[in-house]
Design a protein around this motif. Structure first.
Motif, PDB file in Angstrom:
ATOM      1  N   VAL A  69       3.400  10.028   4.985  1.00 26.07           N
ATOM      2  CA  VAL A  69       3.685   8.795   5.709  1.00 26.07           C
ATOM      3  C   VAL A  69       2.374   8.043   5.914  1.00 26.07           C
ATOM      4  CG1 VAL A  69       4.660   7.790   7.829  1.00 26.07           C
ATOM      5  CG2 VAL A  69       5.572   9.956   6.942  1.00 26.07           C
ATOM      6  N   GLU A  70       2.283   6.854   5.346  1.00 28.72           N
ATOM      7  CA  GLU A  70       1.109   5.985   5.544  1.00 28.72           C
ATOM      8  C   GLU A  70       1.557   4.921   6.537  1.00 28.72           C
ATOM      9  OE1 GLU A  70      -1.910   6.328   4.360  1.00 28.72           O
ATOM     10  OE2 GLU A  70      -1.769   7.584   2.565  1.00 28.72           O
ATOM     11  N   HIS A  71       1.140   5.109   7.791  1.00 30.05           N
ATOM     12  CA  HIS A  71       1.695   4.272   8.867  1.00 30.05           C
ATOM     13  C   HIS A  71       1.270   2.818   8.778  1.00 30.05           C
ATOM     14  CE1 HIS A  71       2.021   8.371  10.436  1.00 30.05           C
ATOM     15  NE2 HIS A  71       3.069   7.920  11.069  1.00 30.05           N
ATOM     16  N   ALA A  72      -0.042   2.576   8.625  1.00 29.52           N
ATOM     17  CA  ALA A  72      -0.552   1.206   8.704  1.00 29.52           C
ATOM     18  C   ALA A  72      -1.920   1.142   8.045  1.00 29.52           C
ATOM     19  CB  ALA A  72      -0.652   0.779  10.172  1.00 29.52           C
ATOM     20  N   PHE A  73      -2.424  -0.075   7.876  1.00 25.52           N
ATOM     21  CA  PHE A  73      -3.725  -0.271   7.223  1.00 25.52           C
ATOM     22  C   PHE A  73      -4.797  -0.561   8.277  1.00 25.52           C
ATOM     23  CE2 PHE A  73      -1.296  -0.468   3.440  1.00 25.52           C
ATOM     24  CZ  PHE A  73      -2.173  -0.284   2.383  1.00 25.52           C
ATOM     25  N   CYS A  74      -5.840   0.277   8.294  1.00 23.37           N
ATOM     26  CA  CYS A  74      -6.925   0.006   9.244  1.00 23.37           C
ATOM     27  C   CYS A  74      -7.727  -1.216   8.810  1.00 23.37           C
ATOM     28  CB  CYS A  74      -7.812   1.226   9.424  1.00 23.37           C
ATOM     29  SG  CYS A  74      -8.713   1.730   7.961  1.00 23.37           S
ATOM     30  N   THR A  75      -7.607  -1.611   7.540  1.00 23.41           N
ATOM     31  CA  THR A  75      -8.336  -2.787   7.048  1.00 23.41           C
ATOM     32  C   THR A  75      -7.578  -4.085   7.303  1.00 23.41           C
ATOM     33  OG1 THR A  75      -7.455  -2.106   4.899  1.00 23.41           O
ATOM     34  CG2 THR A  75      -9.785  -1.711   5.287  1.00 23.41           C
ATOM     35  N   ASN A  76      -6.376  -3.996   7.866  1.00 27.17           N
ATOM     36  CA  ASN A  76      -5.641  -5.205   8.236  1.00 27.17           C
ATOM     37  C   ASN A  76      -5.780  -5.393   9.749  1.00 27.17           C
ATOM     38  OD1 ASN A  76      -2.899  -6.361   9.405  1.00 27.17           O
ATOM     39  ND2 ASN A  76      -3.186  -7.215   7.350  1.00 27.17           N
ATOM     40  N   THR A  77      -6.292  -6.539  10.157  1.00 29.75           N
ATOM     41  CA  THR A  77      -6.612  -6.741  11.580  1.00 29.75           C
ATOM     42  C   THR A  77      -5.394  -6.555  12.471  1.00 29.75           C
ATOM     43  OG1 THR A  77      -8.302  -8.286  10.870  1.00 29.75           O
ATOM     44  CG2 THR A  77      -7.747  -8.309  13.200  1.00 29.75           C
ATOM     45  N   SER A  78      -4.270  -7.143  12.092  1.00 30.07           N
ATOM     46  CA  SER A  78      -3.068  -7.035  12.928  1.00 30.07           C
ATOM     47  C   SER A  78      -2.604  -5.578  13.037  1.00 30.07           C
ATOM     48  CB  SER A  78      -1.951  -7.910  12.358  1.00 30.07           C
ATOM     49  OG  SER A  78      -0.756  -7.627  13.035  1.00 30.07           O
ATOM     50  N   ASP A  79      -2.576  -4.863  11.923  1.00 33.49           N
ATOM     51  CA  ASP A  79      -2.180  -3.448  11.966  1.00 33.49           C
ATOM     52  C   ASP A  79      -3.121  -2.661  12.875  1.00 33.49           C
ATOM     53  OD1 ASP A  79      -0.202  -3.973  10.116  1.00 33.49           O
ATOM     54  OD2 ASP A  79      -0.838  -2.438   8.679  1.00 33.49           O
ATOM     55  N   ARG A  80      -4.432  -2.901  12.701  1.00 30.05           N
ATOM     56  CA  ARG A  80      -5.423  -2.109  13.447  1.00 30.05           C
ATOM     57  C   ARG A  80      -5.362  -2.407  14.942  1.00 30.05           C
ATOM     58  NH1 ARG A  80      -9.447  -3.926  11.176  1.00 30.05           N
ATOM     59  NH2 ARG A  80     -10.325  -5.164  12.876  1.00 30.05           N
ATOM     60  N   VAL A  81      -5.281  -3.694  15.282  1.00 29.81           N
ATOM     61  CA  VAL A  81      -5.308  -4.067  16.705  1.00 29.81           C
ATOM     62  C   VAL A  81      -3.989  -3.723  17.397  1.00 29.81           C
ATOM     63  CG1 VAL A  81      -5.456  -6.047  18.286  1.00 29.81           C
ATOM     64  CG2 VAL A  81      -7.042  -5.858  16.351  1.00 29.81           C
ATOM     65  N   ASN A  82      -2.877  -3.959  16.701  1.00 23.40           N
ATOM     66  CA  ASN A  82      -1.574  -3.806  17.358  1.00 23.40           C
ATOM     67  C   ASN A  82      -0.939  -2.430  17.213  1.00 23.40           C
ATOM     68  OD1 ASN A  82      -1.487  -6.537  18.268  1.00 23.40           O
ATOM     69  ND2 ASN A  82      -1.038  -7.145  16.146  1.00 23.40           N
ATOM     70  N   HIS A  83      -1.457  -1.620  16.275  1.00 26.12           N
ATOM     71  CA  HIS A  83      -0.797  -0.328  16.024  1.00 26.12           C
ATOM     72  C   HIS A  83      -1.741   0.858  15.966  1.00 26.12           C
ATOM     73  CE1 HIS A  83       3.035  -2.332  15.190  1.00 26.12           C
ATOM     74  NE2 HIS A  83       2.311  -3.253  14.582  1.00 26.12           N
ATOM     75  N   LEU A  84      -3.042   0.603  15.796  1.00 32.04           N
ATOM     76  CA  LEU A  84      -3.973   1.728  15.580  1.00 32.04           C
ATOM     77  C   LEU A  84      -5.168   1.685  16.533  1.00 32.04           C
ATOM     78  CD1 LEU A  84      -4.112   1.676  11.624  1.00 32.04           C
ATOM     79  CD2 LEU A  84      -2.666   3.108  13.080  1.00 32.04           C
ATOM     80  N   SER A  85      -4.927   1.273  17.768  1.00 33.75           N
ATOM     81  CA  SER A  85      -6.070   1.135  18.679  1.00 33.75           C
ATOM     82  C   SER A  85      -5.964   1.933  19.971  1.00 33.75           C
ATOM     83  CB  SER A  85      -6.277  -0.339  19.046  1.00 33.75           C
ATOM     84  OG  SER A  85      -6.671  -1.055  17.905  1.00 33.75           O
ATOM     85  N   THR A  86      -4.770   2.275  20.401  1.00 35.89           N
ATOM     86  CA  THR A  86      -4.648   2.947  21.701  1.00 35.89           C
ATOM     87  C   THR A  86      -3.725   4.164  21.594  1.00 35.89           C
ATOM     88  OG1 THR A  86      -2.660   1.741  22.406  1.00 35.89           O
ATOM     89  CG2 THR A  86      -4.785   0.681  22.857  1.00 35.89           C
ATOM     90  N   PRO A  87      -3.880   5.120  22.515  1.00 31.40           N
ATOM     91  CA  PRO A  87      -2.962   6.274  22.521  1.00 31.40           C
ATOM     92  C   PRO A  87      -1.496   5.833  22.616  1.00 31.40           C
ATOM     93  CG  PRO A  87      -4.833   6.702  23.956  1.00 31.40           C
ATOM     94  CD  PRO A  87      -4.955   5.270  23.515  1.00 31.40           C
ATOM     95  N   GLU A  88      -1.236   4.763  23.364  1.00 33.98           N
ATOM     96  CA  GLU A  88       0.153   4.290  23.503  1.00 33.98           C
ATOM     97  C   GLU A  88       0.702   3.839  22.150  1.00 33.98           C
ATOM     98  OE1 GLU A  88      -2.387   3.379  25.521  1.00 33.98           O
ATOM     99  OE2 GLU A  88      -1.741   4.461  27.325  1.00 33.98           O
ATOM    100  N   GLN A  89      -0.153   3.208  21.360  1.00 36.48           N
ATOM    101  CA  GLN A  89       0.289   2.767  20.029  1.00 36.48           C
ATOM    102  C   GLN A  89       0.532   3.973  19.105  1.00 36.48           C
ATOM    103  OE1 GLN A  89      -2.817   0.040  18.906  1.00 36.48           O
ATOM    104  NE2 GLN A  89      -2.110  -1.560  20.302  1.00 36.48           N
ATOM    105  N   TYR A  90      -0.352   4.984  19.214  1.00 37.00           N
ATOM    106  CA  TYR A  90      -0.145   6.196  18.408  1.00 37.00           C
ATOM    107  C   TYR A  90       1.151   6.898  18.848  1.00 37.00           C
ATOM    108  CZ  TYR A  90      -5.006   5.569  16.982  1.00 37.00           C
ATOM    109  OH  TYR A  90      -6.175   5.065  16.483  1.00 37.00           O
ATOM    110  N   GLN A  91       1.404   6.842  20.146  1.00 35.72           N
ATOM    111  CA  GLN A  91       2.630   7.464  20.653  1.00 35.72           C
ATOM    112  C   GLN A  91       3.868   6.779  20.062  1.00 35.72           C
ATOM    113  OE1 GLN A  91       3.291   7.301  24.928  1.00 35.72           O
ATOM    114  NE2 GLN A  91       4.497   9.173  24.823  1.00 35.72           N
ATOM    115  N   GLN A  92       3.791   5.451  19.992  1.00 38.25           N
ATOM    116  CA  GLN A  92       4.908   4.692  19.435  1.00 38.25           C
ATOM    117  C   GLN A  92       5.170   5.117  17.972  1.00 38.25           C
ATOM    118  OE1 GLN A  92       4.203   0.438  19.231  1.00 38.25           O
ATOM    119  NE2 GLN A  92       6.215  -0.003  20.099  1.00 38.25           N
ATOM    120  N   LEU A  93       4.081   5.319  17.223  1.00 32.07           N
ATOM    121  CA  LEU A  93       4.227   5.738  15.818  1.00 32.07           C
ATOM    122  C   LEU A  93       4.774   7.169  15.726  1.00 32.07           C
ATOM    123  CD1 LEU A  93       0.910   4.285  14.295  1.00 32.07           C
ATOM    124  CD2 LEU A  93       3.203   3.267  14.293  1.00 32.07           C
ATOM    125  N   GLY A  94       4.273   8.046  16.597  1.00 34.25           N
ATOM    126  CA  GLY A  94       4.745   9.442  16.600  1.00 34.25           C
ATOM    127  C   GLY A  94       6.221   9.529  16.957  1.00 34.25           C
TER     128      GLY A  94
END
Ligand SMILES: [Zn+2]
Length: 262
Positions: free
Chosen positions: A221-246
């Motif tokens: 599973v490739e969740h999101a792109f760290c090189t895309n600003t929106s993906d990184r800021v909105n999905h790959l920046s906080t524990p809450e965002q990681y929780q949402q993905l998990g």
């Protein structure tokens, strides 16, 4: 004549009742059997302190994947009939922390899954576009190709679709990966030279082809792109965002297996 008709009707009614009783017993015993089956899910937080994943603008893939795996495990354990293991529980590589051991580390992760009788190995990752191409964003699931053991491919595809469907509910888009573009976010990638024992092209990724050889399904599973600003800021920046993905991963897995909450 009338009494013969009556007799016929009553015989037919009895037969119908017997049939109903038999079939309901069959349904009952099938439900009982499937209820008794415990699913073993092995989550693989991709990379570790030795085998680094992508890192960009403060994002560290090995750490993000570990967060997502823990949250996924926590969510899956809210369901009946599932046992969850992880291929690593800390930052360090548990399979020999040698920088040259990437291949043996992957093999060890598959062997670990095999040793606990995994029904499925779900490898959790995030992506990086080497050209920093901003159009590369969103989620995809890499699944086994149709070669050698097609039932494993079918299972991986259905599971991948279930997980991807949940990931898009978090606001992530479906990634149309430039290496294997098909617009669906469910992709296979073949090795250019290696083959399975039947001569067909091997899956490119070791985790997928080794699990297939061992007889179980692995998906990446490739969740999101760290090189895309929106993906990184909105999905790959906080524990809450990681929780949402998990939680999304866990819900996708649970729905695929038809698991029920405790
Ligand atoms: Zn990765």
């Amino acid at each position: 004549m009338k009494s013969i008709l009556k007799k016929c009707i009553s015989i037919l009614t009895c037969m119908a009742c017997a049939l109903l009783l038999f079939s309901s017993n069959t349904i009952y015993s099938e439900a009982k059997t499937s209820k008794a089956k415990n699913i073993v899910v092995v989550l693989d937080p991709g990379h570790d302190n030795t085998h680094l994943g992508c890192h960009y603008e403060g994002f560290e893939e090995g750490l993000a994947n570990l967060y997502i795996a823990y949250y996924c495990k926590q969510e899956l354990e809210k369901y009946n009939g599932v046992t969850v293991y992880m291929t690593r529980y800390g930052f360090d590589c548990p399979y020999g922390a040698n920088p040259d051991s990437k291949a043996s580390c992957l093999t060890s992760r598959v062997n670990y899954a095999k040793s606990v009788n995994a029904d499925v190995l779900v490898s959790l990752h995030n992506d990086y576009d080497p050209d920093l191409d901003a159009s590369q964003n969103g989620s995809k699931v890499i699944v086994p190709n149709a070669n050698y053991k097609p039932a494993i491919a079918a299972k991986g595809t259905a599971l991948g679709q279930s997980i991807l469907g949940q990931l898009t509910t978090t606001g992530l888009t479906v990634n149309n990966w430039k290496y294997c573009p098909n617009g669906t976010g469910i992709v296979t990638r073949d090795s250019e030279s290696a083959t399975y024992p039947d001569g067909s092209a091997k899956d490119y990724y070791a985790l997928i082809n080794q699990a297939k050889t061992a007889g179980f399904t692995a998906v990446i599973v490739e969740h999101a792109f760290c090189t895309n600003t929106s993906d990184r800021v909105n999905h790959l920046s906080t524990p809450e965002q990681y929780q949402q993905l998990g939680i999304a991963d866990a819900t996708g897995i649970a729905n695929y297996y038809g698991l029920k909450l405790k």
